[in-house]
Design a protein around this motif. Structure first.
Motif, PDB file in Angstrom:
ATOM      1  N   LEU A 165       0.827  -1.210   0.000  1.00 49.76           N
ATOM      2  CA  LEU A 165       0.000   0.000   0.000  1.00 49.76           C
ATOM      3  C   LEU A 165       0.863   1.263   0.000  1.00 49.76           C
ATOM      4  O   LEU A 165       0.536   2.255  -0.665  1.00 49.76           O
ATOM      5  CB  LEU A 165      -0.939   0.003   1.207  1.00 49.76           C
ATOM      6  CG  LEU A 165      -2.120  -0.960   1.125  1.00 49.76           C
ATOM      7  CD1 LEU A 165      -2.915  -0.944   2.424  1.00 49.76           C
ATOM      8  CD2 LEU A 165      -3.013  -0.598  -0.037  1.00 49.76           C
ATOM      9  N   SER A 166       1.965   1.219   0.730  1.00 45.66           N
ATOM     10  CA  SER A 166       2.872   2.370   0.748  1.00 45.66           C
ATOM     11  C   SER A 166       3.462   2.618  -0.628  1.00 45.66           C
ATOM     12  O   SER A 166       3.544   3.759  -1.093  1.00 45.66           O
ATOM     13  CB  SER A 166       4.003   2.150   1.757  1.00 45.66           C
ATOM     14  OG  SER A 166       3.478   2.048   3.050  1.00 45.66           O
TER      15      SER A 166
ATOM     16  N   MET B 142       0.830   4.145  -2.842  1.00 42.74           N
ATOM     17  CA  MET B 142       0.601   5.561  -2.537  1.00 42.74           C
ATOM     18  C   MET B 142       1.729   6.437  -3.098  1.00 42.74           C
ATOM     19  O   MET B 142       1.479   7.496  -3.660  1.00 42.74           O
ATOM     20  CB  MET B 142       0.497   5.767  -1.023  1.00 42.74           C
ATOM     21  CG  MET B 142      -0.664   5.069  -0.387  1.00 42.74           C
ATOM     22  SD  MET B 142      -2.062   6.079  -0.034  1.00 42.74           S
ATOM     23  CE  MET B 142      -1.440   7.385   0.927  1.00 42.74           C
TER      24      MET B 142
ATOM     25  N   LEU C 290       1.360   9.381  -5.889  1.00 42.67           N
ATOM     26  CA  LEU C 290       1.823  10.744  -5.657  1.00 42.67           C
ATOM     27  C   LEU C 290       2.785  11.211  -6.737  1.00 42.67           C
ATOM     28  O   LEU C 290       2.766  12.372  -7.151  1.00 42.67           O
ATOM     29  CB  LEU C 290       2.490  10.862  -4.287  1.00 42.67           C
ATOM     30  CG  LEU C 290       1.555  10.851  -3.090  1.00 42.67           C
ATOM     31  CD1 LEU C 290       2.352  10.811  -1.798  1.00 42.67           C
ATOM     32  CD2 LEU C 290       0.657  12.064  -3.111  1.00 42.67           C
TER      33      LEU C 290
END
Length: 166
Positions: free
Chosen positions: A9-10, A13, A17
């Protein structure tokens, strides 16, 4: 298992971004064009061109020169110690006080026009940056004639003009 999910998930993300929309020249151009369209809403391009031509047309002949002389009810806006003369050579107009003050300060410091000041008023509630004020329209027209040689900054008005203070 939780750690792997957190890492995935990191990474997801971070990837989102990095690929997100960023401001670029094209975005600014589109926003500018939309603002111009909004300003011109309700009038055609031909009518808008006529309005701009009328706004910038020469109105008076002084010593054989055609100059734009506009009568405006305005008062000194920034420093109460400044004294406004009847005829004023306008080199920039602003809607924000801070911009007008900054330009006036640059005229004073960089170009040596210690007597420059800012007037506020008119029907459009503008700040008018005055490079120099004069007692007669003949003196103001003479200054206007050689303005590009005397002022070291970029003159922000498309055609500098004379403001007759009421």
């Amino acid at each position: 298992m939780k750690r792997n999910t957190f890492i995935i998930l990191s990474l997801l993300m971070v990837t989102m971004l990095m690929t997100a929309c960023h401001s670029n020249e094209q975005n600014y151009r589109e926003a500018y064009e939309k603002a111009v369209e909004r300003r011109q809403t309700g009038i055609g391009a031909e009518t808008y061109a006529k309005i701009e031509a009328e706004r910038q047309r020469y109105t008076t002949v002084i010593d054989g020169d055609s100059v734009r002389l506009v009568y405006v009810n305005a008062n000194v806006a920034i420093d109460s110690t400044d004294v406004a003369k009847p005829y004023n050579v306008v080199v920039a107009t602003f809607t924000q006080r801070i911009n007008a003050k900054s330009y006036r300060d640059r005229l004073r410091q960089e170009c040596g026009f210690k007597d420059s000041y800012v007037l506020f008023g008119g029907s459009e509630k503008q700040y008018y940056v005055i490079v120099q004020g004069f007692d007669t329209n003949v003196e103001a027209a003479a200054m206007l004639r050689d303005l590009d040689k005397k002022v070291c900054l970029k003159i922000l008005e498309p055609l500098p003009w004379i403001l007759r203070k009421l």
